[in-house]
Design an enzyme around this catalytic site. Structure first.
Site, mmCIF file in Angstrom:
data_model
loop_
_atom_site.group_PDB
_atom_site.id
_atom_site.type_symbol
_atom_site.label_atom_id
_atom_site.label_comp_id
_atom_site.label_asym_id
_atom_site.label_seq_id
_atom_site.Cartn_x
_atom_site.Cartn_y
_atom_site.Cartn_z
ATOM 1 N N HIS A 188 -2.246 -124.782 -28.837
ATOM 2 C CA HIS A 188 -3.177 -124.288 -29.193
ATOM 3 C C HIS A 188 -4.015 -123.299 -28.215
ATOM 4 C CE1 HIS A 188 -3.187 -126.843 -33.045
ATOM 5 N NE2 HIS A 188 -3.601 -125.751 -33.809
ATOM 6 N N ARG A 296 -9.588 -99.927 -51.515
ATOM 7 C CA ARG A 296 -8.558 -100.152 -52.252
ATOM 8 C C ARG A 296 -8.416 -101.554 -53.108
ATOM 9 N NH1 ARG A 296 -6.636 -96.502 -48.555
ATOM 10 N NH2 ARG A 296 -5.659 -94.799 -49.617
ATOM 11 N N ARG A 332 -13.260 -99.394 -55.397
ATOM 12 C CA ARG A 332 -12.367 -98.571 -56.766
ATOM 13 C C ARG A 332 -12.204 -99.365 -57.210
ATOM 14 N NH1 ARG A 332 -7.242 -95.146 -54.773
ATOM 15 N NH2 ARG A 332 -6.126 -96.842 -54.146
ATOM 16 N N GLU A 431 -8.016 -87.135 -58.135
ATOM 17 C CA GLU A 431 -7.415 -86.766 -57.786
ATOM 18 C C GLU A 431 -6.171 -86.169 -59.051
ATOM 19 O OE1 GLU A 431 -5.554 -90.976 -56.539
ATOM 20 O OE2 GLU A 431 -6.735 -91.667 -58.185
ATOM 21 N N ASP A 455 -3.055 -88.540 -54.033
ATOM 22 C CA ASP A 455 -2.418 -88.266 -55.602
ATOM 23 C C ASP A 455 -2.742 -86.518 -56.295
ATOM 24 O OD1 ASP A 455 -0.813 -90.324 -56.241
ATOM 25 O OD2 ASP A 455 -2.651 -91.146 -55.975
ATOM 26 N N ARG A 465 4.732 -87.663 -53.448
ATOM 27 C CA ARG A 465 4.483 -88.343 -52.604
ATOM 28 C C ARG A 465 5.454 -89.587 -51.534
ATOM 29 N NH1 ARG A 465 -0.786 -91.514 -53.662
ATOM 30 N NH2 ARG A 465 -1.311 -93.025 -52.572
ATOM 31 N N CYS A 502 -11.391 -89.014 -49.939
ATOM 32 C CA CYS A 502 -10.719 -90.824 -49.340
ATOM 33 C C CYS A 502 -9.809 -90.095 -48.888
ATOM 34 C CB CYS A 502 -11.558 -91.826 -50.306
ATOM 35 S SG CYS A 502 -11.038 -91.311 -51.538
HETATM 36 C C1 PEP Z 1 -6.231 -90.814 -52.905
HETATM 37 O O1 PEP Z 1 -5.239 -90.611 -54.028
HETATM 38 O O2 PEP Z 1 -5.831 -89.585 -52.220
HETATM 39 C C2 PEP Z 1 -5.882 -91.880 -52.863
HETATM 40 C C3 PEP Z 1 -7.168 -91.635 -51.938
HETATM 41 O O3 PEP Z 1 -5.850 -93.477 -53.379
HETATM 42 P P1 PEP Z 1 -4.727 -93.745 -53.346
HETATM 43 O O4 PEP Z 1 -3.782 -93.240 -52.189
HETATM 44 O O5 PEP Z 1 -4.802 -95.380 -53.517
HETATM 45 O O6 PEP Z 1 -3.766 -93.728 -54.267
HETATM 46 MG MG MG Z 2 -4.885 -91.936 -55.658
#
Ligand code: PEP
Ligand code: MG
Length: 544
Positions: A188, A296, A332, A431, A455, A465, A502
């Protein structure tokens, strides 16, 4: 000077005096208060008194243990002056009508949990400090005077081994290092030292223990496992230099804390942080983000074996909102599907999952899931400054349906006599190219936009992606992407709404000036990028 060699289990240098300390935490009960103003004043008075105590302790400790040893009192004073901590307690008193002691204890729990869960182990150690300053405040609030003997300041805890109960009972703010005669790397002592990022050396042997006395000075090197008792001047100087190098690296970052996100010509923006879990809040506050621009929430689902219940979600959202006090927190709604899969959703395999049933499409086809999340969000809304954001929007109809669900959930909660905030901002992610192109139609419907460039890039450039081989075709600065963002910004502003980014592009410092010129109001990035981005914003001049 005597040198000993053991096993270093947690890195870092400590210079100080050897001793053992014990401490027990105060117990606090919840009391409903009626006079919020009086309670806030009581809290402010206690805070001032605690700050005064710490200033006195700092002065007292310097001649006894030197600047480095006394520094803990100065750090505690700064923590008590910190707006995040203060606002969290104040906001709980105001919103929940609870006594200052209880609000302080709750804030301590929240902050302790979030610091404790941080990856940076130095910051994990701040959990103990938050507990310590909170205990001090609670003691002052309870009218108990300071009885602590602080002649030693921070101390090197030296023991045979430390039992879990002893370790738990230690006043961790006063532990400079752990050194033990026995123990294993998983004891510990070692675990606690690592979680607090306190230098620790174990297995120094009984001979070491027999030879050291209370109050002797020692240097502990948690990396090499070396412990020097009664060091000579050369050894002390060398250790001090190592300590100073460590501090200097941290200072570079510290200098930007508390500064505005303002360009040379006076344009100010918000820099928020993206998080995937409540455990990241410590990093958000540490890096001085102005709020959370993207939580998220799907990670709550991904970390769960089954659909997280309304209660489970409510507890998480409440904790995030409380911890951020009145700072903006944009959560979100579920963005599951595509690369983010949870087996219990029972989603069918798709040919093109990125173009499939994901995010808002799942919520609109399985409203029971959506409603559970919205109920949890609205119930938590009274605990802070909430914004709700919807992913993967492509049309006016979808947006209208989403807003209708929000309205219904809110009305149902009100009918059930459950308090909900009347100032929850509702926004959508831009997005998909579709959302950007019709952003002039979407803007009047919502309170804000947040551009998800990850996105938006994939859908605009038709570049998966997830596919690394497409890198050469995936120009993240592509004019088409930038024009869509610019158009969305124009649409938002012409309807008096704000727009943020974001996606990962928000942290691309080569685009900061471009985004500022477009009039982007907020950039939300991973916590470690907040101060770097602030630095870039502050060096930008939009007149040039
Ligand atoms: C994005 O698509 O830029 C976004 C912030 O959402 P995620 O990366 O969680 O898809
Ligand atoms: Mg996204």
């Amino acid at each position: 000077m005597r040198s000993f060699s053991g096993k270093g289990v947690c890195g870092g240098i400590a210079i100080g005096r050897i001793s053992v300390l014990r401490h027990s935490d105060a117990k606090v009960t919840r009391v409903k208060i009626t006079d919020t103003e009086a309670e806030l004043e009581r809290f402010e008075n206690a805070r001032k008194q605690a700050i005064d105590e710490l200033c006195r302790l700092y002065e007292k400790a310097i001649p006894e243990v030197g600047e480095a040893g006394a520094q803990i009192f100065d750090i505690h004073r700064m923590m008590l002056e910190d707006d995040d901590y203060r606002e969290s307690v104040r906001s709980m008193i105001e919103r929940q009508q609870i006594n200052a002691e209880y609000a302080t204890a709750l804030t301590a729990d929240n902050f302790e949990a979030m610091f404790g869960a941080m990856e940076d182990s130095y910051m994990q150690a701040r959990a103990a400090d938050v507990r310590d300053i909170s205990n001090r405040l609670i003691r002052v609030l309870s009218g108990v005077s300071e009885t602590e003997q602080l002649a030693g300041g921070k101390l090197i805890i030296c023991a045979d081994d430390l039992a879990p109960s002893e370790t738990v009972a230690l006043d961790k703010s006063r532990v400079l290092a752990f050194v033990t005669a026995n123990g294993s790397a998983n004891s510990h002592t070692a675990i606690l030292a690592r979680s607090m990022n306190i230098p620790a050396v174990i297995g120094l042997g009984e001979a070491f223990l027999a030879s050291v006395r209370d109050g002797e000075t020692a240097i502990v090197n948690g990396q090499t496992g070396e412990v020097i008792v009664s060091p000579d001047e050369a050894a002390t100087d060398e250790a001090k230099k190592k300590l100073a190098d460590d501090m200097a690296a941290r200072q570079l970052l510290e200098d930007l804390r508390g500064k505005k996100n303002i360009t040379r010509d006076g344009t100010q923006i918000q820099i928020y942080a993206n998080i995937g879990s409540v455990e990241n809040i410590g990093a958000v506050l540490l890096n001085d983000a102005g709020g959370i621009g993207l939580f998220r929430s799907e990670f709550i689902y991904l970390e769960s074996r089954d659909f997280p219940s309304e209660e489970e979600q409510f507890a998480i959202y409440k904790r995030v909102l409380e911890s951020m006090a009145d700072k903006k927190v944009i959560i979100r709604t579920l963005d599951i599907g595509a690369d983010k899969q949870a087996g219990y959703f029972g989603l069918e395999k798709e040919e093109n999952p990125a173009l499939g049933l994901r995010a808002i499409r799942i919520c609109l086809t399985r409203p029971e899931i959506f409603i559970t999340q919205l109920r949890a969000l609205y119930r938590a809304s009274v605990y802070g400054n909430l914004g709700i954001m919807f992913p993967m929007i492509t049309s006016v109809t979808e947006t209208a349906r989403v807003l209708e669900y929000c309205h219904e959930v809110r009305q149902t909660l009100i009918a059930e006599n459950i308090p909900v905030s009347d100032s929850v901002e509702l926004g959508i992610m831009i997005e998909t190219p579709a959302a950007a192109v019709i952003s002039d139609r979407l803007a009047p419907m919502v309170d804000f936009f947040s551009v998800g460039t990850n996105d938006l890039i994939q859908y605009t450039l038709a570049c998966d992606r997830q596919n690394q081989r497409l890198e050469e075709f995936c120009d993240t600065h592509h004019e088409a992407v930038l024009r869509l963002i610019e158009y969305a910004a124009k649409s938002a502003h012409s309807h008096g709404k704000w727009i943020g980014i974001c996606g990962e592009l928000a942290a691309d410092l080569t685009l900061t000036e471009t985004f500022l010129k477009m009039g982007i109001d907020e950039l939300s990035v991973s916590p470690p990028y907040v101060l770097k981005l602030r630095d870039t914003v502050r060096k930008t001049d939009l007149r040039s």
